[in-house]
Design a protein around this motif. Structure first.
Motif: not given
Length: 80
Positions: A20, A22, A25-26, A28-33
């Protein structure tokens, strides 16, 4: 594993790992949060990003292939 599997049948010229990028990945983190879950799909930046994801959001690398999503090898006929 992949190299050992191919090595019996082909001479491996180059081996790449697909990871993935950058930006992916960013997001993906926002979606997880889940901080944008309350927004409608039209204005939610995470949902808009995932709707338009394409190959630019991935990286092919020759080093540090651990954690790669997939592998790609350039081979020649004949075992090494």
């Amino acid at each position: 594993e992949f190299k050992a599997l191919l090595g019996d049948y082909f001479k491996i010229e180059a081996m790449y790992g697909l990871k993935r990028g950058r930006v992916l990945n960013a997001f993906r983190r926002l979606k997880k949060i889940g901080i944008f879950n309350f927004l409608s799909a039209r204005i939610d930046p995470v949902k808009r990003f995932y709707k338009n994801i394409d190959c630019r959001h991935f990286v092919m690398t020759t080093d540090n292939r651990g954690g790669a999503l997939d592998f790609f090898a350039v081979c020649k006929k004949g075992a090494s």
